[in-house]
Design a protein around this motif. Structure first.
Motif, short mmCIF file in Angstrom:
data_model
loop_
_atom_site.label_atom_id
_atom_site.label_comp_id
_atom_site.label_asym_id
_atom_site.label_seq_id
_atom_site.Cartn_x
_atom_site.Cartn_y
_atom_site.Cartn_z
N GLN A 6 -5.84 -91.10 -36.88
CA GLN A 6 -4.54 -90.84 -36.26
C GLN A 6 -4.76 -90.07 -34.97
O GLN A 6 -5.65 -89.21 -34.94
N TYR B 229 -8.31 -81.17 -37.93
CA TYR B 229 -6.95 -80.83 -38.40
C TYR B 229 -7.01 -79.95 -39.64
O TYR B 229 -8.07 -79.76 -40.23
N GLY B 230 -5.85 -79.44 -40.02
CA GLY B 230 -5.74 -78.70 -41.27
C GLY B 230 -5.87 -79.69 -42.42
O GLY B 230 -6.59 -79.48 -43.38
N GLU C 293 -3.35 -87.01 -44.02
CA GLU C 293 -2.77 -87.63 -45.22
C GLU C 293 -3.35 -88.99 -45.57
O GLU C 293 -2.61 -89.89 -45.98
N HIS D 43 1.92 -80.43 -47.99
CA HIS D 43 2.29 -81.21 -46.80
C HIS D 43 1.67 -82.61 -46.85
O HIS D 43 2.37 -83.62 -46.71
N GLU D 44 0.36 -82.67 -47.08
CA GLU D 44 -0.30 -83.98 -47.08
C GLU D 44 0.19 -84.83 -48.25
O GLU D 44 0.34 -86.05 -48.11
N HIS E 78 3.41 -86.51 -47.42
CA HIS E 78 3.25 -87.72 -46.60
C HIS E 78 3.13 -89.00 -47.46
O HIS E 78 3.35 -90.10 -46.95
N GLU F 284 6.46 -86.54 -39.35
CA GLU F 284 6.14 -85.11 -39.54
C GLU F 284 7.36 -84.24 -39.86
O GLU F 284 7.24 -83.28 -40.61
N TYR G 33 7.47 -81.62 -35.92
CA TYR G 33 7.46 -80.98 -37.24
C TYR G 33 8.70 -80.12 -37.42
O TYR G 33 9.47 -80.28 -38.36
#
Ligand code: BES
Ligand code: ZN
Length: 613
Positions: free
Chosen positions: A131, A277-278, A281, A305-306, A309, A328, A393
């Motif tokens: 991504q 990234y943190g 997904e 969060h992931e 997604h 997001e 976001y």
């Protein structure tokens, strides 16, 4: 007439889409390249030109797999700095083409780690980050989320290594002649020391969700459909297993809120510290930075969060990056609903507060480029990596939260469930969302200015700061710092990383260097093991011109490659007048650390440094 459906892709919407890709990939670690072939199947036979995206790929040949007869192609010598090189193929009533090609060592999706760059220091490692528009640097494709693909992959690697993918693992077997399908010679494919890992992805995904990692990888079981994978380091695997023990609980909450989990497994892969990234997904296997493992369960927020997604982003996907907020913003909303159930309302409110501050800061960052304060943005000629921000976001979250307040939670929950069942496995745009909203919530446009929210710049007046006692307390303590009041030990006794992060981010940007040092003497923030806290503190130190911590800044920039930390640290070092010493420092550190960053992070840091040189 070429009609573009995506400003970041050469895909022509009058051509049939690819529906399936079958990959054979031979990983050559010494040369950091992949010898590959891709069998593309189109939705219908096509005559004429087919346009495909590529970046830094060299194409060896293209044939019709049925007849083995060559297919004419041309790879544009003109390379668009954002889109890459256009590959055009001439078809005659054909629906399949077999492309043989090689990736380049500087493929923008791939980070190749040499043995010394890994934990165990004995074997190499490679992983993807596709991504927003990097899948094209691994295989030629219609690299737009509007075109969903299923795929299968045969991955040929040294026997000492293992491969994982965001796809179903079929088997690990000895190489078989013929499997290479033109990726390389059978003799190379079937060499003694090689093994093949086979995967299939039966659900159609946008190309940006294609993902693999190869290295010395092991796993631990943490739930009925969850394992954590990481480099084979017992301490990391054990810590990860503890950190993510609550994952199944979150999946169940997600299912209650958003409907069945459609991807069968939800595995986690903890990557080396250079992961940009943190979290990412990737379906069936989320990719995570090791910085989320802090031993206090706060990593659960990134997992929430992931996981979210899985419904918003992976089931329903933005049609192109101009509608990125649909991915997001929805996911941030969904993440906070999961956090609210598993960690409580106060924790969710704190997260909303951190996001609110982040959103307001972005207004400052984009004050000369207000386009990127909109939800729906114009991205022709814009590199998504350059404009990545909190806006999709947090403004997206605020928009959905606003609708929730308008119609009430029960009605909104109902709406979200229906939205997901209606559009799952589709790629949609902002207009489609708005039409669906107006149809299902009649009169909503009279209560909320939908156009202002989606097309307008800045933060709409009906956005809202969260109301919560902890949040309000922390923000007011931060404001009191101006008068020289530091929080007392008893006031911070129960603060975790997020409380400190919120506190530091709300401190005035112009405080005396001596006050920064005093704060650190009392609370050791520069040395925090929690990178969110550490980076928030270092950022403040740089912006206040407090040079005592530059050693720590340098160390951090060399330890982790997560862009959430690299961006602000490099930016604060080089931005603004009278920063000669800092600029020299930034350039030197980047020159020394560059090789340890993922190519995407290298590009982002280069852009920051060149903008301010
Ligand atoms: N999909 C994003 C990461 C991403 C965005 C990669 C754009 C490439 C281009 C992922 O879901 C994400 O938002 N990660 C956040 C996690 C956080 C919001 C909990 C991150 O990496 O910080
Ligand atoms: Zn996300």
């Amino acid at each position: 007439m070429a009609s573009s459906i995506d400003p970041h892709s050469y895909t022509n919407s009058s051509h049939p889409f690819t529906t399936h890709i079958s990959l054979s990939l031979f990983f050559d670690f010494p040369s950091t390249t992949i010898h590959s072939s891709a069998l593309l199947t189109l939705s219908s036979p096509h005559t004429g030109i087919l346009s495909l995206d590529t970046r830094s790929l060299s194409i060896t040949s293209i044939v019709d797999p049925k007849t083995q007869s060559p297919i004419q192609f041309s790879l544009s010598s003109e390379i668009d700095p954002i889109k890459g090189a256009l590959l055009t193929v001439s078809l005659f009533n054909q629906s399949q083409l077999l492309i043989s090609f090689k990736t380049s060592p500087n493929s923008s999706a791939l980070q190749w780690l040499s043995p010394p760059q890994t934990f165990n220091k004995t074997l190499p490692f490679v992983y993807t980050q596709c991504q927003a528009i990097h899948a094209r640097s691994i295989f030629p494709c219609q690299d737009t989320p509007a075109a969903r693909i299923k795929y299968s992959a045969k991955i040929n690697i040294p026997r000492l290594l293992a491969a994982v993918m965001s796809a179903r693992h079929v088997e690990r077997h000895a190489p078989v002649a013929g499997e290479a399908a033109m990726a390389c010679d059978d003799s190379m494919w079937c060499a003694e020391d090689r093994v093949v890992e086979e995967f299939v992805m039966e659900q159609p995904i946008p190309p940006y969700l294609f993902a693999f990692a190869v290295g010395e990888i092991s796993h631990r079981e943490v739930g009925p459909r969850t394992r954590v994978y990481a480099e084979t380091v017992p301490a990391i695997l054990d810590a990860a297993a503890i950190e993510f023990a609550g994952t199944e609980d979150m999946i169940r909450q997600g299912e209650k809120l958003f409907g069945p989990y459609d991807w069968e497994r939800f595995d986690l892969l903890v990557l080396p510290p250079s992961f940009p990234y943190g979290g990412m997904e990737n379906p069936r296997m989320v990719f995570l930075t090791p910085t989320v493992i802090k031993g206090d369960s706060s990593g659960a927020q990134v997992v929430a969060h992931e996981l979210a997604h899985s419904w918003t982003g992976n089931l329903i996907t933005n049609k192109n990056n101009e509608h990125f907020w649909l991915n997001e913003g929805f996911t941030t909303y969904a993440e906070r609903r999961i956090v609210e159930v598993v960690q409580g309302e106060e924790r969710a409110a704190l997260n909303i507060g951190i996001g609110w501050k982040g959103l307001n800061d972005e207004m400052e960052r984009f004050k000369d480029n207000m386009e990127f304060t909109k939800l729906k943005t114009q991205q022709e000629g814009v590199d998504p990596d350059d404009v990545y921000s909190q806006v999709p976001y947090e403004k997206g979250f605020q928009f959905l939260w606003r609708i929730e307040r308008q119609i009430g939670r029960p009605a909104f929950d109902e709406f979200v469930k229906k939205y997901i069942t209606t559009f799952k496995f589709q790629s949609i745009d902002t207009e489609t969302f708005l039409d669906f909203l107006k149809t299902n919530v009649p009169g909503i446009e009279k209560a909320i200015d939908l156009e202002l929210w989606t097309e307008g710049t800045g933060i709409p007046p009906d956005a809202m700061e969260p109301v919560s006692t902890i949040y309000t307390k922390i923000v007011s303590l931060a404001h009191e710092f101006k008068n020289g009041r530091m929080p007392r030990e008893d006031e911070v006794a129960d603060w975790g990383g997020q409380e400190w992060e919120l506190y530091l981010e709300n401190l005035p940007k112009a405080i005396e260097a001596s006050q920064i040092s005093a704060l650190n003497e009392r609370y050791q923030l520069a040395e925090s093991k929690d990178h969110e806290v550490k980076v928030a503190f270092l950022q403040l130190a740089i912006s206040c011109g407090c040079r005592d911590y530059y050693g720590e800044v340098e160390k951090t920039l060399k330890e982790v490659g997560r862009m959430k930390y690299l961006r602000p640290l490099y930016t604060y070092l080089v931005q603004g007048p009278g920063k000669e010493e800092e600029k020299i420092l930034a350039k030197r550190v980047f020159a020394e650390a560059r090789d340890c960053y993922h190519p995407i992070a290298q590009g982002v840091v280069e852009a920051i440094l060149s903008k301010h040189s």
